[in-house]
Motif scaffolding. Structure first.
Motif, PDB file in Angstrom:
ATOM      1  N   CYS A 154      58.861  40.878   8.914  1.00  0.00           N
ATOM      2  CA  CYS A 154      59.204  39.880   8.757  1.00  0.00           C
ATOM      3  C   CYS A 154      58.131  39.869   7.039  1.00  0.00           C
ATOM      4  N   SER A 155      57.111  40.250   7.992  1.00  0.00           N
ATOM      5  CA  SER A 155      56.158  40.251   7.038  1.00  0.00           C
ATOM      6  C   SER A 155      55.289  40.685   6.043  1.00  0.00           C
ATOM      7  N   VAL A 156      55.831  41.681   6.006  1.00  0.00           N
ATOM      8  CA  VAL A 156      54.973  43.145   5.392  1.00  0.00           C
ATOM      9  C   VAL A 156      55.833  42.717   3.865  1.00  0.00           C
ATOM     10  N   ILE A 157      57.076  42.153   3.798  1.00  0.00           N
ATOM     11  CA  ILE A 157      58.019  42.041   2.916  1.00  0.00           C
ATOM     12  C   ILE A 157      57.423  40.897   1.285  1.00  0.00           C
ATOM     13  N   HIS A 158      56.716  40.356   1.815  1.00  0.00           N
ATOM     14  CA  HIS A 158      55.058  39.517   0.961  1.00  0.00           C
ATOM     15  C   HIS A 158      54.957  40.448  -0.081  1.00  0.00           C
ATOM     16  N   LEU A 159      54.474  41.551   0.563  1.00  0.00           N
ATOM     17  CA  LEU A 159      53.083  42.486  -0.146  1.00  0.00           C
ATOM     18  C   LEU A 159      54.217  43.152  -1.025  1.00  0.00           C
ATOM     19  N   LEU A 160      55.933  43.050  -1.845  1.00  0.00           N
ATOM     20  CA  LEU A 160      56.863  43.741  -2.140  1.00  0.00           C
ATOM     21  C   LEU A 160      57.083  41.926  -3.232  1.00  0.00           C
ATOM     22  N   LEU A 161      56.671  41.353  -2.754  1.00  0.00           N
ATOM     23  CA  LEU A 161      57.843  39.972  -3.659  1.00  0.00           C
ATOM     24  C   LEU A 161      56.593  38.881  -4.242  1.00  0.00           C
ATOM     25  N   TRP A 162      55.398  39.267  -4.507  1.00  0.00           N
ATOM     26  CA  TRP A 162      54.321  39.044  -4.763  1.00  0.00           C
ATOM     27  C   TRP A 162      52.582  39.846  -5.339  1.00  0.00           C
ATOM     28  N   PRO A 163      52.323  39.397  -6.610  1.00  0.00           N
ATOM     29  CA  PRO A 163      51.342  40.338  -6.686  1.00  0.00           C
ATOM     30  C   PRO A 163      49.880  39.723  -6.219  1.00  0.00           C
ATOM     31  N   ALA A 164      48.783  41.108  -5.882  1.00  0.00           N
ATOM     32  CA  ALA A 164      47.649  39.880  -5.112  1.00  0.00           C
ATOM     33  C   ALA A 164      47.063  38.966  -5.809  1.00  0.00           C
ATOM     34  N   PRO A 165      46.511  38.233  -5.223  1.00  0.00           N
ATOM     35  CA  PRO A 165      46.260  38.039  -3.819  1.00  0.00           C
ATOM     36  C   PRO A 165      47.070  37.064  -2.674  1.00  0.00           C
ATOM     37  N   TRP A 166      48.399  36.646  -3.792  1.00  0.00           N
ATOM     38  CA  TRP A 166      49.129  35.814  -3.474  1.00  0.00           C
ATOM     39  C   TRP A 166      49.949  36.701  -2.429  1.00  0.00           C
ATOM     40  N   GLY A 167      50.719  37.613  -2.374  1.00  0.00           N
ATOM     41  CA  GLY A 167      51.321  38.145  -1.460  1.00  0.00           C
ATOM     42  C   GLY A 167      50.642  38.619  -0.211  1.00  0.00           C
ATOM     43  N   ALA A 168      48.808  39.340  -0.510  1.00  0.00           N
ATOM     44  CA  ALA A 168      48.463  39.978   0.935  1.00  0.00           C
ATOM     45  C   ALA A 168      47.893  37.939   1.594  1.00  0.00           C
ATOM     46  N   THR A 169      47.495  36.825   0.735  1.00  0.00           N
ATOM     47  CA  THR A 169      47.985  35.793   1.180  1.00  0.00           C
ATOM     48  C   THR A 169      48.822  35.002   2.282  1.00  0.00           C
ATOM     49  N   LEU A 170      49.961  35.323   1.946  1.00  0.00           N
ATOM     50  CA  LEU A 170      51.420  35.215   2.585  1.00  0.00           C
ATOM     51  C   LEU A 170      51.254  36.411   3.425  1.00  0.00           C
ATOM     52  N   ALA A 171      51.241  37.529   3.827  1.00  0.00           N
ATOM     53  CA  ALA A 171      51.406  37.877   4.332  1.00  0.00           C
ATOM     54  C   ALA A 171      50.704  38.190   5.495  1.00  0.00           C
ATOM     55  N   VAL A 172      49.118  37.357   5.627  1.00  0.00           N
ATOM     56  CA  VAL A 172      48.014  37.398   6.701  1.00  0.00           C
ATOM     57  C   VAL A 172      48.968  36.148   7.339  1.00  0.00           C
ATOM     58  N   LEU A 173      48.716  34.304   6.520  1.00  0.00           N
ATOM     59  CA  LEU A 173      49.394  33.454   7.360  1.00  0.00           C
ATOM     60  C   LEU A 173      50.896  33.855   7.891  1.00  0.00           C
ATOM     61  N   HIS A 174      52.006  34.709   7.459  1.00  0.00           N
ATOM     62  CA  HIS A 174      52.865  34.893   7.579  1.00  0.00           C
ATOM     63  C   HIS A 174      52.464  35.346   9.100  1.00  0.00           C
ATOM     64  N   LEU A 175      52.718  36.347   9.497  1.00  0.00           N
ATOM     65  CA  LEU A 175      51.961  37.475  10.702  1.00  0.00           C
ATOM     66  C   LEU A 175      50.872  36.692  11.842  1.00  0.00           C
ATOM     67  N   GLY A 176      50.111  35.469  11.141  1.00  0.00           N
ATOM     68  CA  GLY A 176      49.631  35.139  12.148  1.00  0.00           C
ATOM     69  C   GLY A 176      50.321  33.596  12.259  1.00  0.00           C
ATOM     70  N   ILE A 177      50.918  33.142  12.239  1.00  0.00           N
ATOM     71  CA  ILE A 177      51.776  31.636  12.974  1.00  0.00           C
ATOM     72  C   ILE A 177      53.314  33.471  14.027  1.00  0.00           C
ATOM     73  N   ALA A 178      53.537  34.147  12.929  1.00  0.00           N
ATOM     74  CA  ALA A 178      54.663  35.236  13.773  1.00  0.00           C
ATOM     75  C   ALA A 178      53.876  35.569  14.789  1.00  0.00           C
ATOM     76  N   GLN A 179      52.809  36.044  15.343  1.00  0.00           N
ATOM     77  CA  GLN A 179      52.538  36.987  16.113  1.00  0.00           C
ATOM     78  C   GLN A 179      51.902  35.502  17.006  1.00  0.00           C
ATOM     79  N   ALA A 180      51.773  35.019  16.853  1.00  0.00           N
ATOM     80  CA  ALA A 180      51.634  32.948  17.603  1.00  0.00           C
ATOM     81  C   ALA A 180      52.078  32.720  18.163  1.00  0.00           C
ATOM     82  N   LEU A 181      53.217  33.278  18.229  1.00  0.00           N
ATOM     83  CA  LEU A 181      54.849  32.631  18.816  1.00  0.00           C
ATOM     84  C   LEU A 181      54.775  33.564  19.725  1.00  0.00           C
ATOM     85  N   SER A 182      54.440  34.920  19.748  1.00  0.00           N
ATOM     86  CA  SER A 182      54.636  35.633  20.772  1.00  0.00           C
ATOM     87  C   SER A 182      53.602  36.118  21.659  1.00  0.00           C
TER      88      SER A 182
END
Length: 275
Positions: A154-182
Motif C-alpha cells: 500500500c506504500s505506493v498509494i502516496h505517490l498518487l495522493l500527494w505531490p513531490a516531495p511529500w508523496g515520495a517522503t511518505l512512501a519511503v517512510l511507509h515502506l520502511g515501517i512496513a518492511q521493518a515489521l516483516s
C-alpha cells in the motif's frame, strides 16, 4: 540481530551517499565508500569463526538442483518468491530507483533526495529491534510477515495522493515501517519452515536460496520499474510493483489459512479414522 545490522547496513550507504555527494563532491564520496568497505572487510575477518581443520562436513552447492529442491515445497516457495522477492523489488524499484529519479526530474538536490531516502533506514533502525523481540513469541511470525507485506504493497498509494516531495517522503517512510515489521520474522520463518518441511536440507543451503531470491528481487525491481516508467509513467510503475507485492502477500495469507485449517482438522480426522 544479524538481520538488523544487515538491513540497516545495506540501506544507509545509498541515501547517505547522496548527502555526502551534495556536500563533499563525488570523488570524496567514493573514497568514503571505499573506506567503509575496507572497514567491513576487517570486521568480517576478525569476527567470522574459522573452520575447524579436518572437519568432515557436507558442503552444499547452491545450484539449480538445490534451488528446485528447496522451492518445490509450496510453503517455502510462497514465503521466498511471494514475500521476499516482491519486497526487494519494492525496495530497490521504488525507493532506490523511481523515487530518486522522479525527485531529480523535479529539480531537487542530491542532499534532499538523500535525506528522504534515509527515512527508510531510520524506520528500520527504530522498528526492527522492537519487532524482532515481539515476533519471537510462538505463532506471531506469520502475522507480522502478513501485516508487513500488506502495508508494503500500500506504500505506493502516496505517490498518487500527494505531490513531490511529500508523496515520495511518505512512501519511503511507509515502506520502511512496513518492511521493518516483516523482514526479521520472514527470515526466521525460512529456518522454521525448513526444519519442519525439509529437515534434510542444510540450513546454509536453505538461507542461500533465500538470499538468492532476494538478490533476484534487487535485480528485477529496477529493471521492471525502468520498463514500466518508460511505457506507462511513474505512478503506474509503482502501482504495478505494489500489486505484485500484494498478490504475493495474499498468497501467503492463503497458505497460513490452509495450514491452520489442516492443523485444526487433523485431530478430528485422526479420531474419525480410529473410530
Amino acid at each position: 540481530v544479524a538481520d538488523f545490522f544487515r538491513t540497516v547496513g545495506t540501506n544507509i550507504p545509498l541515501p547517505g551517499g547522496g548527502i555526502l555527494a551534495g556536500r563533499l563532491g563525488d570523488r570524496s564520496t567514493f573514497l568514503v565508500a571505499g573506506a567503509l568497505g575496507l572497514a567491513a572487510l576487517a570486521c568480517a575477518y576478525l569476527s567470522l569463526p574459522t573452520e575447524r581443520a579436518g572437519a568432515d562436513r557436507l558442503r552444499p552447492t547452491l545450484g539449480l538442483a538445490a534451488i528446485y529442491h528447496v522451492l518445490r515445497r509450496p510453503a517455502l516457495a510462497i514465503l521466498m518468491v511471494g514475500c521476499a522477492l516482491p519486497a526487494k523489488m519494492l525496495l530497490v524499484g521504488l525507493v532506490f530507483y523511481l523515487v530518486p529519479l522522479e525527485l531529480t526530474r523535479g529539480g531537487f538536490e542530491q542532499a534532499t533526495i538523500g535525506r528522504i531516502l534515509m527515512l527508510y533506514a531510520l524506520a528500520m533502525l527504530i522498528v526492527v529491534p522492537i519487532v524482532a523481540k515481539r515476533s519471537d513469541a510462538a505463532g506471531r511470525r506469520p502475522r507480522y510477515v502478513l501485516i508487513g507485506g500488506l502495508l508494503s504493497s500500500c506504500s505506493v498509494i502516496h505517490l498518487l495522493l500527494w505531490p513531490a516531495p511529500w508523496g515520495a517522503t511518505l512512501a519511503v517512510l511507509h515502506l520502511g515501517i512496513a518492511q521493518a515489521l516483516s523482514i526479521t520474522p520472514q527470515s526466521a520463518l525460512v529456518g522454521e519452515y525448513g526444519r519442519l518441511l525439509a529437515p534434510q536440507v542444510p540450513e546454509s543451503l536453505l538461507y542461500g536460496v533465500f538470499r538468492l531470491v532476494e538478490r533476484l528481487g534487487n535485480a528485477i525491481g529496477p529493471a521492471m520499474a525502468a520498463w514500466l516508467l518508460g511505457v506507462y509513467g511513474p505512478q503506474t510503475a509503482g502501482l504495478a510493483i505494489g500489486g505484485l507485492a500484494l498478490l504475493g502477500t495474499l498468497s501467503f495469507a492463503l497458505l497460513i489459512w490452509a495450514r491452520r485449517r489442516q492443523v485444526s482438522n487433523g485431530p478430528q480426522a485422526s479420531t474419525g479414522a480410529a473410530t
